[in-house]
Design a protein around this motif. Structure first.
Motif, PDB file in Angstrom:
ATOM      1  N   ALA A   1      59.618  -3.129 -67.643  1.00  0.00           N
ATOM      2  CA  ALA A   1      60.993  -2.969 -68.145  1.00  0.00           C
ATOM      3  C   ALA A   1      61.947  -2.687 -66.996  1.00  0.00           C
ATOM      4  O   ALA A   1      61.577  -2.078 -65.988  1.00  0.00           O
ATOM      5  CB  ALA A   1      61.032  -1.832 -69.156  1.00  0.00           C
ATOM      6  N   ILE A   2      63.204  -3.137 -67.182  1.00  0.00           N
ATOM      7  CA  ILE A   2      64.259  -2.918 -66.190  1.00  0.00           C
ATOM      8  C   ILE A   2      65.051  -1.674 -66.580  1.00  0.00           C
ATOM      9  O   ILE A   2      65.274  -1.424 -67.765  1.00  0.00           O
ATOM     10  CB  ILE A   2      65.190  -4.149 -66.148  1.00  0.00           C
ATOM     11  CG1 ILE A   2      64.476  -5.293 -65.451  1.00  0.00           C
ATOM     12  CG2 ILE A   2      66.501  -3.844 -65.461  1.00  0.00           C
ATOM     13  CD1 ILE A   2      65.285  -6.553 -65.379  1.00  0.00           C
TER      14      ILE A   2
ATOM     15  N   GLU B   1      49.847  -5.767 -62.159  1.00  0.00           N
ATOM     16  CA  GLU B   1      50.973  -6.558 -62.683  1.00  0.00           C
ATOM     17  C   GLU B   1      50.971  -7.970 -62.107  1.00  0.00           C
ATOM     18  O   GLU B   1      51.163  -8.953 -62.828  1.00  0.00           O
ATOM     19  CB  GLU B   1      52.301  -5.873 -62.334  1.00  0.00           C
ATOM     20  CG  GLU B   1      52.590  -4.659 -63.189  1.00  0.00           C
ATOM     21  CD  GLU B   1      53.868  -3.930 -62.782  1.00  0.00           C
ATOM     22  OE1 GLU B   1      54.177  -2.910 -63.411  1.00  0.00           O
ATOM     23  OE2 GLU B   1      54.543  -4.378 -61.825  1.00  0.00           O
TER      24      GLU B   1
ATOM     25  N   ASP C   1      51.457 -12.250 -67.788  1.00  0.00           N
ATOM     26  CA  ASP C   1      52.296 -11.798 -68.911  1.00  0.00           C
ATOM     27  C   ASP C   1      52.952 -10.444 -68.661  1.00  0.00           C
ATOM     28  O   ASP C   1      53.707  -9.959 -69.512  1.00  0.00           O
ATOM     29  CB  ASP C   1      51.462 -11.708 -70.198  1.00  0.00           C
ATOM     30  CG  ASP C   1      50.932 -13.069 -70.608  1.00  0.00           C
ATOM     31  OD1 ASP C   1      51.643 -14.062 -70.358  1.00  0.00           O
ATOM     32  OD2 ASP C   1      49.810 -13.138 -71.136  1.00  0.00           O
TER      33      ASP C   1
ATOM     34  N   ARG D   1      55.527  -7.790 -67.823  1.00  0.00           N
ATOM     35  CA  ARG D   1      56.995  -7.794 -67.733  1.00  0.00           C
ATOM     36  C   ARG D   1      57.476  -6.342 -67.701  1.00  0.00           C
ATOM     37  O   ARG D   1      57.930  -5.795 -68.715  1.00  0.00           O
ATOM     38  CB  ARG D   1      57.633  -8.503 -68.954  1.00  0.00           C
ATOM     39  CG  ARG D   1      57.333  -9.983 -69.059  1.00  0.00           C
ATOM     40  CD  ARG D   1      58.023 -10.801 -67.966  1.00  0.00           C
ATOM     41  NE  ARG D   1      57.773 -12.218 -68.147  1.00  0.00           N
ATOM     42  CZ  ARG D   1      56.719 -12.866 -67.651  1.00  0.00           C
ATOM     43  NH1 ARG D   1      55.806 -12.226 -66.919  1.00  0.00           N
ATOM     44  NH2 ARG D   1      56.562 -14.158 -67.862  1.00  0.00           N
TER      45      ARG D   1
ATOM     46  N   GLU E   1      64.237 -13.425 -67.745  1.00  0.00           N
ATOM     47  CA  GLU E   1      64.074 -13.640 -69.189  1.00  0.00           C
ATOM     48  C   GLU E   1      65.070 -12.823 -70.017  1.00  0.00           C
ATOM     49  O   GLU E   1      65.253 -13.095 -71.197  1.00  0.00           O
ATOM     50  CB  GLU E   1      62.631 -13.314 -69.604  1.00  0.00           C
ATOM     51  CG  GLU E   1      61.661 -14.383 -69.125  1.00  0.00           C
ATOM     52  CD  GLU E   1      60.211 -14.085 -69.458  1.00  0.00           C
ATOM     53  OE1 GLU E   1      59.390 -14.994 -69.303  1.00  0.00           O
ATOM     54  OE2 GLU E   1      59.896 -12.943 -69.855  1.00  0.00           O
ATOM     55  N   SER E   2      65.706 -11.827 -69.394  1.00  0.00           N
ATOM     56  CA  SER E   2      66.674 -10.997 -70.131  1.00  0.00           C
ATOM     57  C   SER E   2      68.097 -11.538 -70.017  1.00  0.00           C
ATOM     58  O   SER E   2      69.010 -11.016 -70.648  1.00  0.00           O
ATOM     59  CB  SER E   2      66.674  -9.562 -69.589  1.00  0.00           C
ATOM     60  OG  SER E   2      65.379  -9.076 -69.473  1.00  0.00           O
TER      61      SER E   2
ATOM     62  N   ALA F   1      63.139  -1.040 -61.635  1.00  0.00           N
ATOM     63  CA  ALA F   1      62.186  -0.891 -62.737  1.00  0.00           C
ATOM     64  C   ALA F   1      62.501   0.409 -63.474  1.00  0.00           C
ATOM     65  O   ALA F   1      62.870   1.408 -62.849  1.00  0.00           O
ATOM     66  CB  ALA F   1      60.770  -0.851 -62.191  1.00  0.00           C
TER      67      ALA F   1
ATOM     68  N   ARG G   1      56.804  -8.954 -60.870  1.00  0.00           N
ATOM     69  CA  ARG G   1      56.970  -9.311 -62.295  1.00  0.00           C
ATOM     70  C   ARG G   1      58.274  -8.787 -62.882  1.00  0.00           C
ATOM     71  O   ARG G   1      58.779  -9.339 -63.865  1.00  0.00           O
ATOM     72  CB  ARG G   1      55.795  -8.781 -63.116  1.00  0.00           C
ATOM     73  CG  ARG G   1      54.448  -9.371 -62.730  1.00  0.00           C
ATOM     74  CD  ARG G   1      54.315 -10.825 -63.097  1.00  0.00           C
ATOM     75  NE  ARG G   1      53.007 -11.342 -62.691  1.00  0.00           N
ATOM     76  CZ  ARG G   1      52.714 -12.628 -62.600  1.00  0.00           C
ATOM     77  NH1 ARG G   1      53.620 -13.545 -62.872  1.00  0.00           N
ATOM     78  NH2 ARG G   1      51.512 -13.011 -62.231  1.00  0.00           N
ATOM     79  N   VAL G   2      58.842  -7.729 -62.291  1.00  0.00           N
ATOM     80  CA  VAL G   2      60.091  -7.188 -62.830  1.00  0.00           C
ATOM     81  C   VAL G   2      61.234  -8.205 -62.641  1.00  0.00           C
ATOM     82  O   VAL G   2      62.207  -8.208 -63.396  1.00  0.00           O
ATOM     83  CB  VAL G   2      60.410  -5.810 -62.184  1.00  0.00           C
ATOM     84  CG1 VAL G   2      60.811  -5.952 -60.723  1.00  0.00           C
ATOM     85  CG2 VAL G   2      61.443  -5.047 -62.973  1.00  0.00           C
TER      86      VAL G   2
ATOM     87  N   TYR H   1      60.737 -11.402 -63.103  1.00  0.00           N
ATOM     88  CA  TYR H   1      60.537 -12.274 -64.274  1.00  0.00           C
ATOM     89  C   TYR H   1      61.260 -11.658 -65.483  1.00  0.00           C
ATOM     90  O   TYR H   1      61.898 -12.356 -66.267  1.00  0.00           O
ATOM     91  CB  TYR H   1      59.050 -12.418 -64.619  1.00  0.00           C
ATOM     92  CG  TYR H   1      58.199 -13.194 -63.631  1.00  0.00           C
ATOM     93  CD1 TYR H   1      58.146 -12.858 -62.285  1.00  0.00           C
ATOM     94  CD2 TYR H   1      57.411 -14.253 -64.066  1.00  0.00           C
ATOM     95  CE1 TYR H   1      57.343 -13.558 -61.390  1.00  0.00           C
ATOM     96  CE2 TYR H   1      56.602 -14.965 -63.182  1.00  0.00           C
ATOM     97  CZ  TYR H   1      56.572 -14.605 -61.850  1.00  0.00           C
ATOM     98  OH  TYR H   1      55.779 -15.294 -60.969  1.00  0.00           O
ATOM     99  N   THR H   2      61.117 -10.312 -65.617  1.00  0.00           N
ATOM    100  CA  THR H   2      61.779  -9.624 -66.737  1.00  0.00           C
ATOM    101  C   THR H   2      63.278  -9.865 -66.668  1.00  0.00           C
ATOM    102  O   THR H   2      63.924 -10.156 -67.677  1.00  0.00           O
ATOM    103  CB  THR H   2      61.526  -8.093 -66.669  1.00  0.00           C
ATOM    104  OG1 THR H   2      60.143  -7.864 -66.459  1.00  0.00           O
ATOM    105  CG2 THR H   2      61.994  -7.401 -67.936  1.00  0.00           C
TER     106      THR H   2
END
Ligand SMILES: Cc1cc2nc3c(=O)[nH]c(=O)nc-3n(C[C@H](O)[C@H](O)[C@H](O)COP(=O)(O)O)c2cc1C
Length: 327
Positions: free
Chosen positions: A104-105, A95, A100, A102, A138-139, A74, A131-132, A134-135
């Motif tokens: 940041a990485i 989180e 929703d 997300r 999606e990236s 993260a 949730r990270v 999930y980020t």
């Protein structure tokens, strides 16, 4: 929070175990995200780990498969306070309670162009992946990749954590995931990887170049296009036949809902009779006439004339059954 009392009990037990094993809840891992090192192996083990358990399993998988590793971190590191499961207002609680969220990485996501198989590991937090993760999904562009999720936990199974991640990258082929405990041995991990290989060998009997289409009592064979859309369709057919109710459109095609969304590879196409097309990701189309549009090729029916195809499909609605061809 749903099931919170149950989770609090197992959480207490699992964190007690982790703190005995590690001495503290701090991040003990030495490796950090290294975005400068090119990833060369076809297998990549991506993982998120806060107290080292998932990292331990990830390293065993990389060692056994010869894969590279890439650690999700993260951008804002988690403190012990952030991970406090007894506090409903802690960062991790907030989180996990927010679909929703997300976080940041840190750094850029890795270049996945050379890799075909991704083992994706994470700890279970409140029954889900952090949730990270999930980020991360999606990236990245995971279309056409095989993703094998694994998790570690105090006692929760992988359950819906993996299906939620799968929904974020429908263009990937997701294999059934596996949960590991804190004391997982290398032998256990090796056995799991061997069982995946056996499943893969069974998959190898599938002919990705061909598909059968049953319509009005006759079975047609189609030659499939070499793209991620056609491969994703055959992957679905490995699980079972797909039946589609089709109707006429524009006096040049039969079209019906596939019931699944496939990755698109759109290009400008002048259709011909026998073309199998994907329209807008989930409409399966059989062309018996000409049309020009931005469409995704799935394949072409073998050895059939336009007149023969039109007669076989008939006027109005028709039901077709798609099935995989085994070698
Ligand atoms: C915020 C938080 C929530 C957790 N929720 C669960 C849970 O719902 N079920 C469970 O079995 N373990 C739960 N755990 C325990 C972790 O899943 C377990 O210790 C895991 O192996 C830690 O992996 P790591 O060392 O790679 O970070 C939770 C831990 C934390 C910090």
């Amino acid at each position: 929070m749903k099931k919170s009392i149950f989770y609090l009990i197992i959480l207490g037990l699992s964190l007690l175990h982790v703190s005995c094993a590690k001495g503290s809840g701090e991040n003990t891992a030495e490796e950090h995200t290294d975005t400068t090192k090119p990833l060369t192996a076809e297998t990549l083990v991506v993982y998120f780990s806060q107290t080292g358990t998932t990292e331990g399993v990830a390293r065993m998988i990389a060692d056994i498969t010869g894969g590279d590793t890439w650690r999700i971190e993260a951008a804002e590191p988690y403190t012990a306070e952030d991970l406090d499961y007894t506090n409903q207002q802690s960062r991790s609680s907030l989180e996990q309670n927010n679909p929703d969220a997300r976080p940041a990485i840190k750094g850029d996501v890795p270049d996945l162009s050379r890799c075909r198989t991704i083992y994706l590991g994470y700890p279970i937090w409140w029954g889900l992946a952090p949730r990270v993760v999930y980020t991360f999904i999606e990236s990245c562009n995971l279309n056409g990749k095989t993703v094998i999720p694994f998790c570690t936990s105090g006692s929760s199974g992988i359950g819906s954590s993996a299906t939620q991640l799968q929904a974020l990258a429908p263009g990937a082929t997701w294999m059934a995931g596996r949960r590991f405990g804190a004391g997982t041995s290398r032998g256990e991990v090796e056995q799991w990887i061997n069982s995946l290989q056996e499943d893969n060998d069974n998959d190898n009997n599938i002919n990705y170049n061909k598909m059968n289409i049953r319509v009005n009592g006759r079975t047609l064979t189609a030659t499939m296009t070499d793209n991620s859309s056609a491969r994703a369709l055959i992957d679905l057919l490995k699980e079972g036949d797909i039946v589609i109710d089709m109707s006429d459109y524009g006096d040049f095609e039969k079209v019906g809902d596939l019931g699944h969304t496939l990755p698109q590879n759109n290009e400008n196409i002048n259709t011909q009779a026998g073309d199998l097309i994907l329209y807008q990701g989930r409409n399966f189309v059989i062309y018996y006439g000409n049309n020009s549009w931005s469409l995704t090729r799935l394949g072409k029916i073998d050895n059939i004339s336009q007149a023969e195809l039109k007669e076989l499909l008939g006027e109005g609605n028709v039901t077709v059954t798609l099935s995989a061809v085994r070698q």
